[in-house]
Design a protein around this motif. Sequence first.
Motif, PDB file in Angstrom:
ATOM      1  N   LYS A   3       6.328  24.998  41.458  1.00 57.00           N
ATOM      2  CA  LYS A   3       7.165  24.204  42.350  1.00 57.00           C
ATOM      3  C   LYS A   3       7.703  25.067  43.481  1.00 57.00           C
ATOM      4  O   LYS A   3       7.997  26.247  43.295  1.00 57.00           O
ATOM      5  CB  LYS A   3       8.338  23.597  41.579  1.00 57.00           C
ATOM      6  CG  LYS A   3       7.933  22.581  40.531  1.00 57.00           C
ATOM      7  CD  LYS A   3       9.143  21.984  39.869  1.00 57.00           C
ATOM      8  CE  LYS A   3       8.713  21.011  38.767  1.00 57.00           C
ATOM      9  NZ  LYS A   3       9.849  20.361  38.120  1.00 57.00           N
ATOM     10  N   LYS A   5      10.578  26.256  45.915  1.00 55.40           N
ATOM     11  CA  LYS A   5      12.032  26.341  45.799  1.00 55.40           C
ATOM     12  C   LYS A   5      12.668  25.457  46.867  1.00 55.40           C
ATOM     13  O   LYS A   5      12.322  25.554  48.038  1.00 55.40           O
ATOM     14  CB  LYS A   5      12.480  27.787  45.963  1.00 55.40           C
ATOM     15  CG  LYS A   5      13.959  28.000  45.694  1.00 55.40           C
ATOM     16  CD  LYS A   5      14.299  29.479  45.732  1.00 55.40           C
ATOM     17  CE  LYS A   5      15.787  29.710  45.565  1.00 55.40           C
ATOM     18  NZ  LYS A   5      16.303  29.214  44.280  1.00 55.40           N
ATOM     19  N   MET A   6      13.551  24.584  46.449  1.00 50.57           N
ATOM     20  CA  MET A   6      14.145  23.604  47.356  1.00 50.57           C
ATOM     21  C   MET A   6      15.498  24.091  47.876  1.00 50.57           C
ATOM     22  O   MET A   6      16.293  24.657  47.137  1.00 50.57           O
ATOM     23  CB  MET A   6      14.325  22.276  46.619  1.00 50.57           C
ATOM     24  CG  MET A   6      14.661  21.096  47.491  1.00 50.57           C
ATOM     25  SD  MET A   6      13.220  20.414  48.332  1.00 50.57           S
ATOM     26  CE  MET A   6      12.387  19.584  46.985  1.00 50.57           C
ATOM     27  N   TYR A   8      18.839  22.676  49.089  1.00 50.42           N
ATOM     28  CA  TYR A   8      19.582  21.418  49.026  1.00 50.42           C
ATOM     29  C   TYR A   8      20.812  21.412  49.939  1.00 50.42           C
ATOM     30  O   TYR A   8      21.591  20.463  49.914  1.00 50.42           O
ATOM     31  CB  TYR A   8      20.046  21.149  47.587  1.00 50.42           C
ATOM     32  CG  TYR A   8      18.926  21.059  46.585  1.00 50.42           C
ATOM     33  CD1 TYR A   8      18.181  19.886  46.452  1.00 50.42           C
ATOM     34  CD2 TYR A   8      18.603  22.145  45.773  1.00 50.42           C
ATOM     35  CE1 TYR A   8      17.143  19.803  45.528  1.00 50.42           C
ATOM     36  CE2 TYR A   8      17.567  22.066  44.851  1.00 50.42           C
ATOM     37  CZ  TYR A   8      16.847  20.901  44.732  1.00 50.42           C
ATOM     38  OH  TYR A   8      15.820  20.814  43.828  1.00 50.42           O
ATOM     39  N   ILE A  69      11.826  13.531  49.492  1.00 48.48           N
ATOM     40  CA  ILE A  69      12.111  13.030  48.151  1.00 48.48           C
ATOM     41  C   ILE A  69      12.133  11.503  48.229  1.00 48.48           C
ATOM     42  O   ILE A  69      12.709  10.930  49.154  1.00 48.48           O
ATOM     43  CB  ILE A  69      13.483  13.523  47.640  1.00 48.48           C
ATOM     44  CG1 ILE A  69      13.578  15.045  47.682  1.00 48.48           C
ATOM     45  CG2 ILE A  69      13.769  12.987  46.237  1.00 48.48           C
ATOM     46  CD1 ILE A  69      12.702  15.763  46.722  1.00 48.48           C
ATOM     47  N   GLY A  84       9.056  15.262  45.884  1.00 44.99           N
ATOM     48  CA  GLY A  84       9.813  14.957  44.689  1.00 44.99           C
ATOM     49  C   GLY A  84      10.236  13.511  44.609  1.00 44.99           C
ATOM     50  O   GLY A  84       9.977  12.704  45.503  1.00 44.99           O
ATOM     51  N   HIS A  86      13.702  11.035  43.032  1.00 42.81           N
ATOM     52  CA  HIS A  86      15.066  11.047  42.506  1.00 42.81           C
ATOM     53  C   HIS A  86      15.313   9.749  41.757  1.00 42.81           C
ATOM     54  O   HIS A  86      15.064   8.663  42.293  1.00 42.81           O
ATOM     55  CB  HIS A  86      16.087  11.192  43.640  1.00 42.81           C
ATOM     56  CG  HIS A  86      17.487  11.367  43.148  1.00 42.81           C
ATOM     57  ND1 HIS A  86      18.075  12.605  43.008  1.00 42.81           N
ATOM     58  CD2 HIS A  86      18.408  10.467  42.728  1.00 42.81           C
ATOM     59  CE1 HIS A  86      19.293  12.460  42.522  1.00 42.81           C
ATOM     60  NE2 HIS A  86      19.522  11.165  42.340  1.00 42.81           N
ATOM     61  N   ILE A 106       9.231  17.918  42.313  1.00 43.13           N
ATOM     62  CA  ILE A 106      10.653  18.056  42.012  1.00 43.13           C
ATOM     63  C   ILE A 106      11.202  16.726  41.482  1.00 43.13           C
ATOM     64  O   ILE A 106      10.838  15.658  41.970  1.00 43.13           O
ATOM     65  CB  ILE A 106      11.424  18.439  43.298  1.00 43.13           C
ATOM     66  CG1 ILE A 106      10.966  19.803  43.827  1.00 43.13           C
ATOM     67  CG2 ILE A 106      12.935  18.397  43.075  1.00 43.13           C
ATOM     68  CD1 ILE A 106      11.394  20.966  43.001  1.00 43.13           C
ATOM     69  N   ASP A 126      15.239  19.006  37.888  1.00 47.18           N
ATOM     70  CA  ASP A 126      15.297  20.195  38.736  1.00 47.18           C
ATOM     71  C   ASP A 126      16.627  20.321  39.454  1.00 47.18           C
ATOM     72  O   ASP A 126      17.039  21.418  39.827  1.00 47.18           O
ATOM     73  CB  ASP A 126      14.164  20.154  39.763  1.00 47.18           C
ATOM     74  CG  ASP A 126      12.804  20.232  39.104  1.00 47.18           C
ATOM     75  OD1 ASP A 126      12.468  21.319  38.584  1.00 47.18           O
ATOM     76  OD2 ASP A 126      12.082  19.219  39.086  1.00 47.18           O
ATOM     77  N   TYR A 127      17.283  19.192  39.685  1.00 48.71           N
ATOM     78  CA  TYR A 127      18.614  19.207  40.285  1.00 48.71           C
ATOM     79  C   TYR A 127      19.321  17.914  39.907  1.00 48.71           C
ATOM     80  O   TYR A 127      18.694  16.973  39.414  1.00 48.71           O
ATOM     81  CB  TYR A 127      18.550  19.363  41.816  1.00 48.71           C
ATOM     82  CG  TYR A 127      18.134  18.112  42.556  1.00 48.71           C
ATOM     83  CD1 TYR A 127      19.079  17.220  43.059  1.00 48.71           C
ATOM     84  CD2 TYR A 127      16.783  17.808  42.754  1.00 48.71           C
ATOM     85  CE1 TYR A 127      18.688  16.059  43.736  1.00 48.71           C
ATOM     86  CE2 TYR A 127      16.393  16.665  43.424  1.00 48.71           C
ATOM     87  CZ  TYR A 127      17.344  15.796  43.913  1.00 48.71           C
ATOM     88  OH  TYR A 127      16.962  14.647  44.574  1.00 48.71           O
TER      89      TYR A 127
END
Length: 212
Positions: A3, A5-6, A8, A69, A84, A86, A106, A126-127
């Motif tokens: 993955k 790295k995001m 945010y 996302i 990703g 959500h 993600i 992931d978050y």
Amino acid sequence: MKKNKMNYRLYLVTEEGLPLNKLLQVVGESVAGGVTVVQLREKKTEAKDFYDRALKVKKLLDSLSVPLIINDRVDVALAVGAAGVHVGQSDLPLPAVKKVIPESMIVGVSARTVEEAIAAEEEGADYIGVGSVFPTSTKADAKLLPTGVLQHIVSAVSIPVVAIGGINEINIGSLKDSGAAGAAIVSALTRAANPKGTAEKLLKCINGVYSF
């Protein structure tokens, strides 16, 4: 596949029902002002229209090297090759989502309690998106987060936590000691007369709020 790295830090969540040209304008100008990730949220849009809008937004974001996302719709996220997806507590459960998406995608999960946040991390999120941290008019069912819950969630998990709900350049400073990895912005950008300038101001505020 590993993955990416995001980042945010400044997270734009689009508002339902914006005309396509307006949507693309807001996204493009917001990214020009410093937005680091964009979530396309279309709760009431039919699948084909959502897919068409997502394709156009992704094409724009790809040209700007910013990840997309998709909110809720795992099928749309897969179809357009989004970075990703959500999901909320009432959407497709995270273990089911993980079964059908590639490892490179993600997954973010909304949580309002420490228990929900811990469960999301244990299931592979992931978050985590946590809110509403302030009163908001863009999500009718949003409930204001009790004082201290954001900080408790941040302390309880090891994955990034993104604060959401009514955040603007006036109140964002109060998140200074929350430990959040970033701020998700909706109406402060989607309804701004100058999204680029507003994003720049928010980013300046954020750089004073978050230490990384």
